[in-house]
Motif scaffolding. Structure first.
Motif, PDB file in Angstrom:
ATOM      1  N   ARG A 231       0.837  -1.201   0.000  1.00 39.49           N
ATOM      2  CA  ARG A 231       0.000   0.000   0.000  1.00 39.49           C
ATOM      3  C   ARG A 231       0.876   1.258   0.000  1.00 39.49           C
ATOM      4  O   ARG A 231       0.567   2.229  -0.710  1.00 39.49           O
ATOM      5  N   GLU A 235       0.753   4.074  -2.946  1.00 38.53           N
ATOM      6  CA  GLU A 235       0.370   5.454  -2.631  1.00 38.53           C
ATOM      7  C   GLU A 235       1.464   6.434  -3.055  1.00 38.53           C
ATOM      8  O   GLU A 235       1.175   7.527  -3.558  1.00 38.53           O
ATOM      9  N   LEU A 304      -6.989   1.674  -4.300  1.00 38.21           N
ATOM     10  CA  LEU A 304      -6.248   1.995  -3.076  1.00 38.21           C
ATOM     11  C   LEU A 304      -7.013   1.569  -1.824  1.00 38.21           C
ATOM     12  O   LEU A 304      -6.433   0.971  -0.914  1.00 38.21           O
TER      13      LEU A 304
END
Length: 340
Positions: A231, A235, A304
């Protein structure tokens, strides 16, 4: 170790399949765009000696392969420098694998550049490949050939550096070498014909920035997908992709406006978009860019949050689709660079 290898094999297999799909998609789009916009090689009248159609077609194909390899090199290096952790400046296992992949891609880039150098010289001089050795001196005077020769040297050095890269510092030096190898051939394209023109300097500068942003965006996505689907990495890439998208949009508009003549006539840009093959390809590339921006927005909106819950499947699927569209866009860009 056996379990790790067997588990990694399907992943590597999927990666090769995606890479093959990208190459195929990009070449198909490039060929169709060249034929539609009038940039495709033309057969010579009967009785005239020339480079020949197969050799003429090999120039854009080798250019696409070189561009794809450059993007793969840059993407793997971005993963090493930005997305993969290092301990005391030394690369971890994934980063070392990324460096080896980048070394292989740089080698392919070098070989494709050698092929591009030879075929470009033969096509510009209008001679068969078998006669090129007899015209080595005039071939060496061609600016395109000299730029490709510099790219060959830099990419060969890059491949050697990457094959022995073990530290973050070495990877950063490799990033600089990659940028230098990317820049050379761009200085001999549409924007470099009249070096004394302010517009030419602006067009060339805009093109260089455009290509850097595209390499970071496409290569970065491929690097995240292959090496770092966490993640945090996604990001971080999402922010980088936004910057690249904005940069590409601005520089693409500037370059198109200059080449289509809008600086001289307020209606010139619109007229050229409608009446010229070059303008049609610019429009097609703009549409592809808009689709990629929409896909990027969808990434932020859906994948996301899914990734945050530990489900990377949606991100992987959408990223693969995005990469295939990006490959088609690269094919359009190669066609654009060869269209009057």
């Amino acid at each position: 170790m056996g379990a790790e290898t067997s588990a990694g094999s399907p992943v590597r297999g999927r990666g090769r399949l995606v890479a093959a799909g990208m190459v195929a998609a990009g070449i198909v789009v490039m060929v169709v765009a060249l034929l539609a916009a009038g940039g495709a090689p033309k057969p010579l009248p009967a009785g005239l000696l020339g480079a020949g159609m197969p050799l003429s077609w090999s120039v854009p194909i080798l250019r696409f392969v070189a561009d794809a390899a450059a993007i793969a090199t840059g993407g793997a290096l971005l993963a090493v420098v930005l997305f993969l952790p290092a301990t005391d400046g030394k690369l971890g296992t994934k980063a070392l694998r990324a460096c080896q992949d980048a070394a292989l891609a740089a080698g392919i880039w070098a070989v494709a550049s050698i092929g591009g150098l030879v075929t470009t010289a033969a096509v510009i001089l209008g001679i068969p490949l078998s006669h090129l050795a007899e015209h080595a001196s005039p071939a060496g005077q061609l600016s395109q050939v000299r730029a490709l020769a510099v790219a060959v040297v830099l990419t060969a050095i890059l491949a050697v550096v990457l094959s022995g890269c073990r530290t973050v510092r070495g990877a950063r030096w490799a990033v600089l070498l990659t940028a230098a190898a990317l820049t050379g051939p761009l200085l001999t394209g549409h924007g470099a014909i009249e070096r004394t023109s302010v517009w030419s300097v602006l067009a060339t500068t805009s093109l260089v920035v455009h290509v850097f942003a595209a390499t970071a965006w496409i290569g970065g996505l491929a690097g995240v997908l292959r090496y770092a689907r966490s993640r945090e990495a996604v990001e971080l890439f999402s922010g980088l992709a936004l910057v690249c998208a904005v940069t590409m949009g601005i520089t693409g508009l500037v370059t198109a406006e200059i080449h289509l003549g809008g600086r001289e006539d307020g209606w010139g840009l619109i007229t050229q978009w409608v009446t010229s093959g070059y303008g049609a390809l610019v429009f097609a590339k703009a549409v592809a860019f808009a689709i990629l921006v929409l896909v990027g927005w969808w990434h932020r909106r859906t994948t996301l949050p899914d990734l945050a819950t530990g489900d990377p499947a949606t991100f992987r699927r959408l990223a693969v689709v995005e990469l295939l569209i990006m490959a088609g866009t690269v094919g359009l860009a190669v066609a654009l660079s060869r269209t009057p």
